[in-house]
Design a protein around this motif. Structure first.
Motif, short mmCIF file in Angstrom:
data_model
loop_
_atom_site.label_atom_id
_atom_site.label_comp_id
_atom_site.label_asym_id
_atom_site.label_seq_id
_atom_site.Cartn_x
_atom_site.Cartn_y
_atom_site.Cartn_z
N GLN A 152 5.50 -10.09 -1.38
CA GLN A 152 5.84 -9.12 -2.43
C GLN A 152 7.34 -8.89 -2.51
OE1 GLN A 152 3.60 -5.45 -2.51
NE2 GLN A 152 1.74 -6.43 -1.80
N VAL B 68 -2.63 1.12 -2.16
CA VAL B 68 -1.38 0.82 -2.89
C VAL B 68 -1.36 -0.61 -3.40
CG1 VAL B 68 -0.06 2.58 -1.66
CG2 VAL B 68 -0.09 0.24 -0.77
N THR C 56 -0.76 -4.11 -4.66
CA THR C 56 0.41 -4.96 -4.91
C THR C 56 1.73 -4.18 -4.90
OG1 THR C 56 0.05 -4.67 -7.29
CG2 THR C 56 -0.91 -6.63 -6.25
N LYS C 57 1.66 -2.88 -4.73
CA LYS C 57 2.88 -2.07 -4.62
C LYS C 57 3.20 -1.74 -3.17
CE LYS C 57 2.45 0.08 -9.20
NZ LYS C 57 2.36 1.36 -9.95
N GLU D 286 6.70 -1.30 -1.79
CA GLU D 286 7.44 -0.09 -2.15
C GLU D 286 7.18 1.05 -1.15
OE1 GLU D 286 6.58 1.02 -6.18
OE2 GLU D 286 6.63 -1.06 -6.89
#
Length: 405
Positions: free
Chosen positions: A45, A100, A102-103, A106
């Motif tokens: 990612q 969360v 695919t985030k 972050e």
């Protein structure tokens, strides 16, 4: 029972010991299934090794802070409750990863802190319970058998995860794997309810056990050794898995790497735990440390999958040679320390503090080096420098001597 005794050796398989080994086995399988792939999941990612380093740094900062708190709770509440809290936080980590999705990149620091808290509570309680249910003459076996369970998990987990991830589209496979880990930790929580409650009493003398390093040479040598152990582990825990993925661009290849490593490790743990004599502990630690150091040179000149598999095989032999006697010597030093029966929790906390200080120092050096220089220039030098940590353990362990009665 006779067949079990033949397999297990002379150790008495009590209910609590069996449960503790089962919980340890579930932990190992869950971690083997997901831990390596969490790093790859985040790296895919983000694409930045610095981000991966920050994630791992947040783990090794949260972990010792949690150890200090967990130690206090283990003295005031119950070791089993502390173990249960640890497993719950580890499960919560996977719930968060799944939520969360695919985030995840972050939320690197949040994820790292959750995992660090889980590790802190879990390993504090597990180490204290291990100390309570083993004796000096059974510790090599117990540590070895726990290593065998870890190796079995390590054989099944990575290759199963690699297969699942490679067969499903995009990041769906990662979701399935993390969900399986969540399920295993949920079972471990249930098993913990069958452990005999182990309440503790007395004051929490954390600072006093740090000061004890001035009075007890053996304890000072053990804590110094754990710092240098952490110096290698901090960076190697994530860099090598990224190397495998870069060399192959395949999660299945990463799973195969884990299978080779754990398969050989399984045999090595069994051999070491059943054959290593107490008088040869220091020599085994030296040999294991040297193999770990020289194995690094397979990685720094040319990166190929065949070299990485050879590296996996070498460290699979080296780690049992080093860790089985090293863990046993550590517990023996604690067992002979000042007020050991009352202060076993504090000794475990301080040991983990030094281990994680080493890990944190390792990752901070890594972040500094890749900030000042290119990754291509910095990483080979760092691997040699930090990889000497396990070899340096011997320089401290050789100075440990027990007075005979």
């Amino acid at each position: 029972m006779s067949k079990a005794n033949k397999l297990l050796g002379d150790i008495e398989l009590t209910k609590d010991l069996a449960l503790l080994l089962m919980i340890g086995g579930l932990y190992s399988l869950s971690i083997a299934l997901s831990n390596t792939f969490v790093n790859i999941y985040l790296w895919k990612q983000s694409g930045e090794l610095a981000d991966l380093a920050l994630y791992n740094l947040s783990i090794v900062v949260a972990q010792p802070l949690t150890f200090i708190l967990a130690g206090r709770w283990a003295k005031k509440v119950d070791r089993v409750i502390v173990l249960r809290i640890g497993v719950i936080f580890l499960a919560l980590f996977y719930v968060t990863v799944l939520f969360v999705g695919t985030k995840a990149s972050e939320f690197l620091l949040l994820l790292g802190v959750l995992l660090g808290i889980g590790y802190g509570f879990y390993w504090l309680a597990y180490n204290v319970l291990t100390f309570e249910i083993t004796e000096p003459e059974t510790r090599d076996f117990f540590n070895g058998f726990l290593g065998i369970l870890g190796s079995i998990g390590g054989m099944i987990g990575p290759v199963a995860a690699g297969f699942i991830i490679s067969r499903l589209e995009k990041l769906t496979g990662y979701t399935v794997v993390f969900g399986l880990s969540l399920g295993l930790f949920s079972i471990a929580v249930l098993l913990s309810f069958f452990l005999k409650r182990r309440p503790a009493h007395g004051k929490y003398w954390f600072r006093r056990i740090i000061i004890e390093r001035k009075h007890d040479k053996n304890w000072r040598m053990v804590t110094n050794a754990h710092f240098f152990q952490g110096l290698r582990e901090g960076v190697f825990v994530f860099v090598v898995s990224v190397f495998v993925f870069i060399a192959t661009d395949s999660e299945m290849a990463l799973g195969t790497y884990g299978l080779v490593n754990s398969g050989i490790s399984f045999l090595a743990y069994y051999f070491v735990s059943r054959t290593l004599k107490k008088e040869y502990r220091k020599q085994a630690i030296l040999v294991g440390g040297l193999i770990l150091f020289f194995a690094i040179f397979l990685l720094i000149f040319e990166l190929s999958y065949s070299r990485l598999l050879l590296y996996a095989a070498l460290i699979a032999i080296a780690y049992p040679l080093l860790l089985v006697p090293y863990s046993s010597m550590t517990y023996d030093v604690i067992g002979r320390g000042w007020k050991a029966a009352e202060m076993r929790v504090e000794y475990i906390v301080v040991r983990e503090l030094f281990l994680n200080l080493g890990r944190a120092a390792s990752i901070l050096l890594f972040l500094l080096a890749i900030h000042l220089f290119s990754e291509k220039q910095a990483i080979p030098f760092l691997l040699v420098l930090l990889g000497s940590g396990h070899t340096l353990i011997y320089l401290f362990i050789r100075n440990i001597h027990f007075k005979t009665a």
